[in-house]
Scaffold this active site. Structure first.
Site, PDB file in Angstrom:
ATOM      1  CG  ASN A  21       1.053  -5.164  -1.315  1.00  0.00           C
ATOM      2  OD1 ASN A  21       2.165  -4.638  -1.358  1.00  0.00           O
ATOM      3  ND2 ASN A  21       0.068  -4.679  -0.601  1.00  0.00           N
ATOM      4  CB  VAL A  22       3.449 -11.038  -3.958  1.00  0.00           C
ATOM      5  CG1 VAL A  22       4.291 -10.288  -4.985  1.00  0.00           C
ATOM      6  CG2 VAL A  22       4.195 -11.104  -2.621  1.00  0.00           C
ATOM      7  CG  ASP A  23      -0.836  -9.155   0.361  1.00  0.00           C
ATOM      8  OD1 ASP A  23      -1.717  -8.905  -0.481  1.00  0.00           O
ATOM      9  OD2 ASP A  23      -0.419  -8.315   1.177  1.00  0.00           O
ATOM     10  CG  HIS A  44       6.455  -5.978  -7.539  1.00  0.00           C
ATOM     11  ND1 HIS A  44       6.768  -5.165  -6.466  1.00  0.00           N
ATOM     12  CD2 HIS A  44       6.873  -5.305  -8.640  1.00  0.00           C
ATOM     13  CE1 HIS A  44       7.346  -4.054  -6.906  1.00  0.00           C
ATOM     14  NE2 HIS A  44       7.414  -4.115  -8.214  1.00  0.00           N
ATOM     15  CB  CYS A  67       9.761 -28.293 -13.308  1.00  0.00           C
ATOM     16  SG  CYS A  67       8.732 -28.243 -14.756  1.00  0.00           S
ATOM     17  CB  CYS A  89      12.185 -29.439 -17.587  1.00  0.00           C
ATOM     18  SG  CYS A  89      12.310 -28.104 -16.396  1.00  0.00           S
ATOM     19  CG  ASN A 124       3.430   6.079   4.195  1.00  0.00           C
ATOM     20  OD1 ASN A 124       3.709   5.841   5.369  1.00  0.00           O
ATOM     21  ND2 ASN A 124       4.052   5.498   3.181  1.00  0.00           N
TER      22      ASN A 124
HETATM   23  P1  OAD Z   1       7.929  -0.683   1.890  1.00  0.00           P
HETATM   24  O1  OAD Z   1       8.193  -1.585   3.058  1.00  0.00           O
HETATM   25  O2  OAD Z   1       9.089  -0.077   1.185  1.00  0.00           O
HETATM   26  O3  OAD Z   1       7.015   0.538   2.385  1.00  0.00           O
HETATM   27  C1  OAD Z   1       5.865   0.342   3.140  1.00  0.00           C
HETATM   28  C2  OAD Z   1       5.288   1.706   3.452  1.00  0.00           C
HETATM   29  O4  OAD Z   1       4.066   1.503   4.152  1.00  0.00           O
HETATM   30  C3  OAD Z   1       6.170   2.582   4.350  1.00  0.00           C
HETATM   31  O5  OAD Z   1       6.331   3.855   3.745  1.00  0.00           O
HETATM   32  C4  OAD Z   1       5.377   2.688   5.654  1.00  0.00           C
HETATM   33  O6  OAD Z   1       5.521   3.960   6.281  1.00  0.00           O
HETATM   34  C5  OAD Z   1       3.965   2.486   5.153  1.00  0.00           C
HETATM   35  N1  OAD Z   1       3.024   1.968   6.160  1.00  0.00           N
HETATM   36  C6  OAD Z   1       3.259   1.258   7.281  1.00  0.00           C
HETATM   37  N2  OAD Z   1       2.117   0.973   7.933  1.00  0.00           N
HETATM   38  C7  OAD Z   1       1.126   1.521   7.202  1.00  0.00           C
HETATM   39  C8  OAD Z   1      -0.291   1.590   7.329  1.00  0.00           C
HETATM   40  N3  OAD Z   1      -0.926   1.017   8.366  1.00  0.00           N
HETATM   41  N4  OAD Z   1      -1.000   2.253   6.388  1.00  0.00           N
HETATM   42  C9  OAD Z   1      -0.375   2.832   5.334  1.00  0.00           C
HETATM   43  N5  OAD Z   1       0.954   2.807   5.151  1.00  0.00           N
HETATM   44  C10 OAD Z   1       1.698   2.161   6.071  1.00  0.00           C
HETATM   45  O7  OAD Z   1       6.951  -1.480   0.895  1.00  0.00           O
HETATM   46  P2  OAD Z   1       6.619  -1.183  -0.627  1.00  0.00           P
HETATM   47  O8  OAD Z   1       6.561   0.274  -0.911  1.00  0.00           O
HETATM   48  O9  OAD Z   1       5.442  -2.020  -0.977  1.00  0.00           O
HETATM   49  O10 OAD Z   1       9.382  -5.578  -4.239  1.00  0.00           O
HETATM   50  O11 OAD Z   1       7.890  -1.779  -1.343  1.00  0.00           O
HETATM   51  C11 OAD Z   1       7.918  -1.817  -2.737  1.00  0.00           C
HETATM   52  C12 OAD Z   1       8.602  -3.071  -3.212  1.00  0.00           C
HETATM   53  O12 OAD Z   1       9.863  -3.172  -2.578  1.00  0.00           O
HETATM   54  C13 OAD Z   1       7.897  -4.359  -2.834  1.00  0.00           C
HETATM   55  O13 OAD Z   1       6.868  -4.722  -3.745  1.00  0.00           O
HETATM   56  C14 OAD Z   1       9.002  -5.345  -2.870  1.00  0.00           C
HETATM   57  C15 OAD Z   1      10.025  -4.524  -2.100  1.00  0.00           C
HETATM   58  O14 OAD Z   1      11.292  -4.829  -2.265  1.00  0.00           O
HETATM   59  C16 OAD Z   1       9.977  -6.721  -4.590  1.00  0.00           C
HETATM   60  O15 OAD Z   1      10.151  -7.641  -3.823  1.00  0.00           O
HETATM   61  C17 OAD Z   1      10.383  -6.746  -6.025  1.00  0.00           C
END
Ligand code: OAD
Length: 248
Positions: free
Chosen positions: A103-105, A120, A147, A150, A213
């Site tokens: 996460n980036v948050d 990330h 920037c 530059c 999950n």
């Molecule tokens: P995803 O959106 O792919 O997956 C989120 C997961 O969280 C899903 O499997 C949901 O079922 C689950 N979920 C939803 N609500 C939940 C809750 N209350 N408790 C627990 N789980 C829950 O997000 P990421 O796996 O983080 O990268 O995605 C990975 C990367 O893909 C991100 O960092 C981003 C994205 O593209 C970049 O931007 C490079």
């Protein structure tokens, strides 16, 4: 209260080294949308490759900058939830505890987690798209701003598809996955590599791997324990069960 299997708590209570990988799902209960959920996901209106690639930024820097500015504002209004707080508490319960996030948050840090490995990048930082130089102040009124050194466009300091992950962060995450007794995955679809490799590395190294999950993921089939519930409920229950067992 979510029922945590006693065998899992036993493993956790005996663990010296714990590593955790979080994804967008852990912030869902803070009101931050995930990426891949069909109707509400961040990619619902756009394709990822139109927003989160270097090519997208070259093609339409304003669209990309504005999307990240919108996400930055959303996150600024959000608060860490019980899942973030439980992980921040957990860092005091083990000899060695590594929190790795996709996460980036910044919500883990706001909940009190320290030394978070951000695979990330972070919405809170920006840098020059041309030179890579970090820029401390967010200049207003331009989209994207430029920037001060530059004149090149500024970009969020996040990892886009097709880009390398920060080398040191990835190495530290790999080391933690390799060395841990228990590896926890929370709120990730585990489909984006190399982050998605981390639980598999931990499994191969003999760790107990736990997936949290509410949905059935591919990872769930391979891990030691799959807990189907929201991380804001499951993680506090896990912490409470751990403390109860340790208190004897
Ligand atoms: P995803 O959106 O792919 O997956 C989120 C997961 O969280 C899903 O499997 C949901 O079922 C689950 N979920 C939803 N609500 C939940 C809750 N209350 N408790 C627990 N789980 C829950 O997000 P990421 O796996 O983080 O990268 O995605 C990975 C990367 O893909 C991100 O960092 C981003 C994205 O593209 C970049 O931007 C490079």
């Amino acid at each position: 209260m979510f029922d945590i299997p006693p065998k899992l708590i036993d493993k956790l209570a005996r663990a010296r080294r714990v590593a955790v990988l979080t994804g967008a799902g852990i912030s869902a209960e803070s009101g931050v949308p995930t990426f891949r959920e069909a109707r509400t996901g961040l990619w619902a209106r756009y394709r990822p490759e139109d927003l989160a690639t270097p090519e997208a930024f070259e093609r339409d820097p304003k669209l990309v900058w504005d999307w990240y500015a919108w996400r930055r504002a959303l996150v600024a209004d959000a608060q860490p939830n019980p899942g973030h707080h439980a992980l921040a508490e957990m860092q005091t319960r083990f000899e060695d505890f590594t929190l790795i996030t996709q996460n980036v948050d910044g919500l883990h840090q706001r909940a009190g987690s320290r030394d978070v490995i951000e695979l990330h990048g972070s919405l809170a930082r920006i840098r020059c798209a041309r030179e890579g130089t970090p820029v401390a102040v967010f200049p207003a009124d331009e989209s994207p701003p430029h920037c001060p050194c530059c004149g090149g466009p500024l970009r969020p300091d996040v990892v886009w598809f097709g880009e390398m992950l920060p080398i040191e962060a990835l190495a530290a995450a790999n080391d933690a996955a390799m060395a841990c007794d228990v590896f926890l995955c929370a709120g990730t679809s585990a489909v984006v590599f190399p982050a998605a490799d981390l639980p598999l590395i931990a499994l191969r190294a003999g760790a107990t791997v736990i997936d949290i999950n509410p949905a059935e993921t591919e990872l769930a089939e391979r891990v030691s324990f799959a807990l189907h519930g929201p991380s804001g409920v499951v993680l506090p229950a896990m912490l409470a069960a751990l403390d109860a067992v340790r208190a004897g």
